[in-house]
Scaffold this motif. Structure first.
Motif, PDB file in Angstrom:
ATOM      1  N   GLN A 136       1.206  -1.709   0.077  1.00 53.99           N
ATOM      2  CA  GLN A 136      -0.156  -0.018   0.054  1.00 53.99           C
ATOM      3  C   GLN A 136       0.879   1.557  -0.252  1.00 53.99           C
ATOM      4  OE1 GLN A 136      -2.783   0.014   2.823  1.00 53.99           O
ATOM      5  NE2 GLN A 136      -3.753   1.680   2.657  1.00 53.99           N
ATOM      6  N   VAL A 137       0.227   1.950  -0.889  1.00 57.11           N
ATOM      7  CA  VAL A 137       1.248   3.593  -0.856  1.00 57.11           C
ATOM      8  C   VAL A 137       1.168   4.130   0.235  1.00 57.11           C
ATOM      9  CG1 VAL A 137       2.055   5.589  -2.142  1.00 57.11           C
ATOM     10  CG2 VAL A 137       1.386   3.148  -3.478  1.00 57.11           C
ATOM     11  N   GLN A 138       2.143   4.994   0.349  1.00 59.07           N
ATOM     12  CA  GLN A 138       1.769   5.866   1.555  1.00 59.07           C
ATOM     13  C   GLN A 138       2.732   6.774   1.801  1.00 59.07           C
ATOM     14  OE1 GLN A 138       1.400   3.013   5.609  1.00 59.07           O
ATOM     15  NE2 GLN A 138      -0.378   3.744   5.008  1.00 59.07           N
ATOM     16  N   LEU A 139       2.032   7.760   1.876  1.00 59.73           N
ATOM     17  CA  LEU A 139       2.841   9.184   2.793  1.00 59.73           C
ATOM     18  C   LEU A 139       2.757   9.770   3.635  1.00 59.73           C
ATOM     19  CD1 LEU A 139       3.355  10.652  -1.266  1.00 59.73           C
ATOM     20  CD2 LEU A 139       5.506   9.114  -0.336  1.00 59.73           C
ATOM     21  N   VAL A 140       3.591  10.317   4.485  1.00 60.50           N
ATOM     22  CA  VAL A 140       3.406  10.556   5.993  1.00 60.50           C
ATOM     23  C   VAL A 140       3.804  12.159   5.905  1.00 60.50           C
ATOM     24  CG1 VAL A 140       2.899  10.025   8.628  1.00 60.50           C
ATOM     25  CG2 VAL A 140       2.252   7.699   6.868  1.00 60.50           C
ATOM     26  N   ALA A 152       3.980  14.322  -1.912  1.00 61.73           N
ATOM     27  CA  ALA A 152       3.536  13.432  -3.206  1.00 61.73           C
ATOM     28  C   ALA A 152       4.971  13.470  -4.015  1.00 61.73           C
ATOM     29  CB  ALA A 152       3.014  14.697  -4.639  1.00 61.73           C
ATOM     30  N   ALA A 153       4.114  11.803  -4.527  1.00 59.59           N
ATOM     31  CA  ALA A 153       5.290  11.767  -5.491  1.00 59.59           C
ATOM     32  C   ALA A 153       4.283  11.218  -6.737  1.00 59.59           C
ATOM     33  CB  ALA A 153       5.288   9.635  -4.867  1.00 59.59           C
ATOM     34  N   THR A 154       5.273  11.338  -7.842  1.00 59.89           N
ATOM     35  CA  THR A 154       4.953  10.918  -9.732  1.00 59.89           C
ATOM     36  C   THR A 154       4.785   9.918  -9.206  1.00 59.89           C
ATOM     37  OG1 THR A 154       7.028  10.325  -9.773  1.00 59.89           O
ATOM     38  CG2 THR A 154       7.076  12.792 -10.485  1.00 59.89           C
ATOM     39  N   ARG A 207      15.580  15.352   0.353  1.00 58.31           N
ATOM     40  CA  ARG A 207      15.311  13.832   0.502  1.00 58.31           C
ATOM     41  C   ARG A 207      16.941  13.227   0.579  1.00 58.31           C
ATOM     42  NH1 ARG A 207      13.013  11.566  -4.592  1.00 58.31           N
ATOM     43  NH2 ARG A 207      13.005   9.992  -4.149  1.00 58.31           N
ATOM     44  N   ASP A 208      16.573  11.995   1.767  1.00 55.95           N
ATOM     45  CA  ASP A 208      17.360  10.899   2.785  1.00 55.95           C
ATOM     46  C   ASP A 208      16.663   9.889   1.844  1.00 55.95           C
ATOM     47  OD1 ASP A 208      18.711   9.023   3.642  1.00 55.95           O
ATOM     48  OD2 ASP A 208      18.775  10.344   5.604  1.00 55.95           O
ATOM     49  N   ASN A 209      17.027   9.247   0.847  1.00 57.55           N
ATOM     50  CA  ASN A 209      16.496   7.727  -0.016  1.00 57.55           C
ATOM     51  C   ASN A 209      17.030   6.524   0.851  1.00 57.55           C
ATOM     52  OD1 ASN A 209      16.098   9.456  -1.956  1.00 57.55           O
ATOM     53  ND2 ASN A 209      18.293   8.867  -3.360  1.00 57.55           N
ATOM     54  N   ALA A 210      17.740   6.674   1.760  1.00 57.97           N
ATOM     55  CA  ALA A 210      17.722   5.621   2.775  1.00 57.97           C
ATOM     56  C   ALA A 210      17.020   5.480   3.807  1.00 57.97           C
ATOM     57  CB  ALA A 210      19.559   5.480   3.660  1.00 57.97           C
ATOM     58  N   GLY A 252       9.787  33.053  11.572  1.00 57.84           N
ATOM     59  CA  GLY A 252      10.100  31.517  12.126  1.00 57.84           C
ATOM     60  C   GLY A 252      10.743  30.650  11.013  1.00 57.84           C
ATOM     61  N   SER A 253      11.154  29.536  11.204  1.00 59.93           N
ATOM     62  CA  SER A 253      11.521  28.332  10.353  1.00 59.93           C
ATOM     63  C   SER A 253      10.575  26.538  11.071  1.00 59.93           C
ATOM     64  CB  SER A 253      12.883  28.352  10.558  1.00 59.93           C
ATOM     65  OG  SER A 253      13.522  28.991  10.221  1.00 59.93           O
ATOM     66  N   LEU A 254      10.235  26.504  10.534  1.00 65.37           N
ATOM     67  CA  LEU A 254       9.354  24.819   9.878  1.00 65.37           C
ATOM     68  C   LEU A 254      10.420  23.451   9.447  1.00 65.37           C
ATOM     69  CD1 LEU A 254       5.589  25.192  10.387  1.00 65.37           C
ATOM     70  CD2 LEU A 254       7.434  24.556  12.487  1.00 65.37           C
ATOM     71  N   ARG A 255      10.381  22.992   9.884  1.00 65.76           N
ATOM     72  CA  ARG A 255      10.822  21.334   8.799  1.00 65.76           C
ATOM     73  C   ARG A 255      10.100  20.514   8.742  1.00 65.76           C
ATOM     74  NH1 ARG A 255      15.289  17.225  10.608  1.00 65.76           N
ATOM     75  NH2 ARG A 255      16.241  16.594   7.901  1.00 65.76           N
ATOM     76  N   LEU A 256       9.370  20.676   7.404  1.00 66.84           N
ATOM     77  CA  LEU A 256       9.009  19.156   7.642  1.00 66.84           C
ATOM     78  C   LEU A 256       8.694  18.154   7.030  1.00 66.84           C
ATOM     79  CD1 LEU A 256       5.600  21.624   5.194  1.00 66.84           C
ATOM     80  CD2 LEU A 256       6.229  21.334   7.783  1.00 66.84           C
ATOM     81  N   SER A 257       8.774  16.070   7.264  1.00 64.75           N
ATOM     82  CA  SER A 257       9.068  15.844   7.038  1.00 64.75           C
ATOM     83  C   SER A 257       7.735  14.559   6.179  1.00 64.75           C
ATOM     84  CB  SER A 257       9.188  15.198   8.122  1.00 64.75           C
ATOM     85  OG  SER A 257      10.360  15.498   8.985  1.00 64.75           O
ATOM     86  N   CYS A 258       8.690  14.144   5.040  1.00 65.66           N
ATOM     87  CA  CYS A 258       7.480  12.743   4.003  1.00 65.66           C
ATOM     88  C   CYS A 258       7.612  11.359   4.513  1.00 65.66           C
ATOM     89  CB  CYS A 258       6.933  13.622   3.344  1.00 65.66           C
ATOM     90  SG  CYS A 258       5.882  12.902   2.077  1.00 65.66           S
ATOM     91  N   ALA A 259       7.301  10.600   5.357  1.00 68.66           N
ATOM     92  CA  ALA A 259       8.219   9.165   4.878  1.00 68.66           C
ATOM     93  C   ALA A 259       7.292   9.008   4.104  1.00 68.66           C
ATOM     94  CB  ALA A 259       8.174   9.008   6.657  1.00 68.66           C
ATOM     95  N   SER A 260       8.189   7.877   3.480  1.00 69.03           N
ATOM     96  CA  SER A 260       7.170   7.193   2.270  1.00 69.03           C
ATOM     97  C   SER A 260       7.901   5.894   2.508  1.00 69.03           C
ATOM     98  CB  SER A 260       7.749   7.729   1.061  1.00 69.03           C
ATOM     99  OG  SER A 260       7.031   6.684  -0.594  1.00 69.03           O
ATOM    100  N   SER A 261       7.100   4.555   1.559  1.00 75.22           N
ATOM    101  CA  SER A 261       7.695   3.246   1.880  1.00 75.22           C
ATOM    102  C   SER A 261       8.841   3.100   0.163  1.00 75.22           C
ATOM    103  CB  SER A 261       6.369   2.589   1.097  1.00 75.22           C
ATOM    104  OG  SER A 261       5.925   3.120  -0.031  1.00 75.22           O
ATOM    105  N   ALA A 262       9.414   2.257   0.721  1.00 78.51           N
ATOM    106  CA  ALA A 262      10.352   2.036  -0.337  1.00 78.51           C
ATOM    107  C   ALA A 262       9.891   1.901  -1.796  1.00 78.51           C
ATOM    108  CB  ALA A 262      11.233   0.995   0.148  1.00 78.51           C
ATOM    109  N   ARG A 263       9.077   1.605  -1.607  1.00 78.77           N
ATOM    110  CA  ARG A 263       8.554   1.209  -3.340  1.00 78.77           C
ATOM    111  C   ARG A 263       8.381   2.117  -3.593  1.00 78.77           C
ATOM    112  NH1 ARG A 263       3.362  -2.456  -4.797  1.00 78.77           N
ATOM    113  NH2 ARG A 263       3.085  -2.422  -7.179  1.00 78.77           N
ATOM    114  N   THR A 264       7.386   3.541  -3.122  1.00 83.77           N
ATOM    115  CA  THR A 264       6.762   4.798  -3.229  1.00 83.77           C
ATOM    116  C   THR A 264       7.952   5.563  -3.919  1.00 83.77           C
ATOM    117  OG1 THR A 264       4.443   4.117  -2.333  1.00 83.77           O
ATOM    118  CG2 THR A 264       5.691   6.470  -3.387  1.00 83.77           C
ATOM    119  N   PHE A 265       9.333   5.830  -2.802  1.00 80.82           N
ATOM    120  CA  PHE A 265      10.317   6.695  -2.775  1.00 80.82           C
ATOM    121  C   PHE A 265      11.105   6.249  -3.613  1.00 80.82           C
ATOM    122  CE2 PHE A 265      11.613   9.903  -0.213  1.00 80.82           C
ATOM    123  CZ  PHE A 265      12.798  10.216  -0.037  1.00 80.82           C
ATOM    124  N   SER A 266      11.298   5.112  -4.380  1.00 82.28           N
ATOM    125  CA  SER A 266      12.849   4.452  -5.448  1.00 82.28           C
ATOM    126  C   SER A 266      11.785   5.231  -7.104  1.00 82.28           C
ATOM    127  CB  SER A 266      12.860   3.434  -5.522  1.00 82.28           C
ATOM    128  OG  SER A 266      12.400   2.449  -5.378  1.00 82.28           O
TER     129      SER A 266
END
Length: 129
Positions: A1-5, A98-100, A73-76, A16-30
């Motif tokens: 299942q594709v997930q982006l969180v 979002a991912a392509t 991005r941190d591919n690892a 001010g500043s903020l840092r957003l993160s987006c965690a994904s499954s390897a299948r989606t990300f690669s």
């Protein structure tokens, strides 16, 4: 299942500043270009930044955020980030990762919303004046 969180949104004062993160499954990300979009109340969703999947990433920014926001991005870790500095009230919006839809070349980026087929649930960013 594709997930982006997404995570990292919140309330911050102007400048001010903020840092957003987006965690994904390897299948989606690669081999997917990744992007950040935002949607303010009553407005259409708009492009913010994009990054290619290669280790020497190519990036692309909306004019409104150039020089203030940085995408990386941190591919690892299958994670993409959006560092937002010098925030303004106009940056207030829900931010989406979002991912392509398809695998793309290593240096490919796009600001075309229809090329992104996978979306996170969004994280809210509010910048107070």
């Amino acid at each position: 299942q594709v997930q982006l969180v997404e995570s990292g949104g919140g309330l911050v004062q102007t400048g001010g500043s903020l840092r957003l993160s987006c965690a994904s499954s390897a299948r989606t990300f690669s081999k997917s270009a990744m992007g950040w979009f935002r949607q303010a109340p009553g407005k259409e969703r708009e492009f913010v930044a994009a990054i290619s999947w290669s280790s020497s990433s190519r990036t692309n920014y909306a004019d409104s955020v150039k020089g203030r926001f940085t995408i990386s991005r941190d591919n690892a870790k299958n994670t993409v980030y959006l560092q937002m500095n010098s925030l303004k009230p106009d940056d207030t919006a829900d931010y989406y990762c979002a991912a392509t839809s398809r695998s793309v070349g290593p240096y490919y980026t796009t600001n075309v919303i229809n090329e992104y087929g996978y979306w996170g649930q969004g994280t809210q960013v509010t910048v107070s004046s």
